[in-house]
Design a protein around this motif. Structure first.
Motif, short mmCIF file in Angstrom:
data_model
loop_
_atom_site.label_atom_id
_atom_site.label_comp_id
_atom_site.label_asym_id
_atom_site.label_seq_id
_atom_site.Cartn_x
_atom_site.Cartn_y
_atom_site.Cartn_z
N VAL A 141 1.72 8.02 6.48
CA VAL A 141 0.81 7.87 7.62
C VAL A 141 0.59 6.42 8.02
CG1 VAL A 141 -0.39 10.04 7.11
CG2 VAL A 141 -1.22 7.90 6.09
N ARG A 142 1.40 5.51 7.43
CA ARG A 142 1.23 4.08 7.71
C ARG A 142 -0.22 3.67 7.44
NH1 ARG A 142 5.64 2.31 10.96
NH2 ARG A 142 4.42 0.64 11.92
N GLY A 143 -0.67 3.99 6.24
CA GLY A 143 -2.07 3.85 5.89
C GLY A 143 -2.49 2.45 5.51
N SER A 144 -3.61 2.37 4.80
CA SER A 144 -4.24 1.08 4.49
C SER A 144 -4.63 1.01 3.02
CB SER A 144 -5.49 0.90 5.36
OG SER A 144 -6.23 -0.24 4.97
N VAL A 145 -4.34 -0.15 2.41
CA VAL A 145 -4.73 -0.41 1.03
C VAL A 145 -5.56 -1.70 1.01
CG1 VAL A 145 -3.94 -0.89 -1.32
CG2 VAL A 145 -2.60 0.64 0.17
N SER A 184 7.21 -0.82 6.52
CA SER A 184 6.59 0.49 6.29
C SER A 184 5.41 0.77 7.21
CB SER A 184 6.12 0.59 4.84
OG SER A 184 4.99 -0.27 4.63
N GLY A 185 4.79 -0.29 7.70
CA GLY A 185 3.59 -0.11 8.51
C GLY A 185 2.31 0.05 7.70
N VAL A 186 2.41 0.02 6.38
CA VAL A 186 1.21 0.14 5.54
C VAL A 186 0.51 -1.22 5.47
CG1 VAL A 186 0.33 0.61 3.21
CG2 VAL A 186 2.19 2.00 4.16
#
Length: 279
Positions: A141-145, A184-186
Motif C-alpha cells: 500500500v506504499r505505507g508509512s514507517v 517502493s513508495g514506502v
C-alpha cells in the motif's frame, strides 16, 4: 488480541490501519488517540495485559476504532502475531510507529552486560522485528514507517549509553531503508523525541537491571505527551524523513553538526553542575 472492526471515523486517515508499538501508555497511547481521531483504525500494543486493557477501554469509550494485542516486540514470533492482529481485524496495514523501548539510568562502567543488551535489544530489535513482520503489507500500500528515536541520539548523553546507541541506530536504519527501497513508495521516517512529561509509573533500568524512576527533568523543558503525539501525526502526514522535537533538540543537532567540541564541552559541564539530571 481483542476488539472487532467497527465503522470508521471520518478524517484524513479514514480507511487506513496503524500499528503503534508500546501504546499501552505514555506517548504511544497519545499517538494512538491522535491517529484514531484522524480516522485510522489502530492496533494497540504492550506487554502488560492489564494496562493494555485499560487503554483499550479508554480509547474505545471515546468512540475510537481500536483493537489490542499483547506482544513483546523483541520476540519476532510475537511481532508476527501483532501484524496478524491488524490483518485479521481490518484486512490491511498502512502505518507502523515503532515506539516501544526501554531506557536506562546508569553509567557504562557500572552496567551489567545483560542490562546493556536488554536496553539495546528493546530499541533496535524492538523496531526491526515489527518492521520485518509488517513490511510486506506496507509495501503493498506504499505505507508509512516511523521510528521513535530521541534527541539524545544526536549527540549522546552520559548515563544513557545503550539507549543512545539504540536510538542512533534507528536513524541509520531508516536512511538505509530509504536507499534500499527508494522505488517502493514506502515512507521511512524518524522522530527524535525531546524531554516529555511521563506517566507517574514510568521506570527505566539501573546498572543492575532494576527499575528506577527516570532522572530529573525540569518541567519547563518538557512537552506534554499530547503535544508530542500531535507532532508525530504531522510527521506521518507530511511523510517527513526526520523530525527533531523541541528547540533544544534542534540546537543539539546544529551544535553537534557544526561545533561538536563545543557540544561536548556543554555536556561535560552539565554533568559536573547538574548531576541529578543524569543520575
Amino acid at each position: 488480541m481483542s476488539g472487532k472492526y467497527s465503522a470508521l471515523r471520518p478524517g484524513p486517515l479514514a480507511g487506513q490501519v496503524a500499528i503503534i508499538t508500546g501504546s499501552e501508555s505514555g506517548i504511544g497511547r497519545e499517538t494512538a488517540r491522535v491517529l484514531a481521531g484522524q480516522g485510522a483504525a489502530v492496533v494497540l500494543n504492550g506487554r502488560c495485559p492489564e494496562r493494555l486493557a485499560r487503554t483499550h477501554e479508554l480509547l474505545a469509550a471515546e468512540g475510537l476504532t481500536v483493537v489490542s494485542c499483547v506482544a513483546d516486540v523483541t520476540d519476532y514470533a510475537a511481532c508476527q502475531r501483532l501484524v496478524e492482529a491488524a490483518i485479521s481485524s481490518f484486512g490491511r496495514l498502512d502505518i507502523l510507529v515503532t515506539n516501544a523501548s526501554i531506557s536506562q539510568r546508569a553509567y557504562f562502567l557500572d552496567m551489567q552486560p545483560e542490562v546493556f543488551r536488554q536496553v539495546l535489544d528493546s530499541n533496535v530489535y524492538g523496531s526491526v522485528f515489527p518492521l520485518k513482520a509488517a513490511l510486506p503489507h506496507l509495501l503493498a500500500v506504499r505505507g508509512s514507517v516511523t521510528f521513535i528515536s530521541s534527541i539524545s541520539a544526536l549527540n549522546g548523553m552520559p548515563s544513557g549509553s545503550a539507549y543512545c546507541a539504540g536510538k542512533a541506530a534507528l536513524a541509520n536504519l531508516a536512511h538505509t531503508l530509504r536507499l534500499e527501497l527508494a522505488e517502493s513508495g514506502v515512507h521511512f521516517g524518524v522522530v527524535h523525541i525531546g524531554f516529555t512529561q511521563n506517566d507517574p509509573e514510568k521506570r527505566v533500568l539501573d546498572a543492575s537491571g532494576q527499575p528506577v524512576p527516570i532522572a530529573h527533568r525540569p518541567p519547563r523543558w518538557q512537552k506534554t505527551q499530547a503535544e508530542v503525539a500531535t507532532i508525530i501525526w504531522q510527521h506521518i502526514r507530511r511523510r517527513r524523513q526526520r523530525t527533531v522535537i523541541s528547540a533544544l533538540g534542534r540546537l543539539i543537532l546544529l551544535v553537534h553538526t557544526l561545533l561538536p567540541r563545543l557540544g561536548d564541552w556543554v555536556v561535560l559541564t552539565s554533568v559536573r553542575r547538574l548531576r541529578k539530571f543524569y543520575e
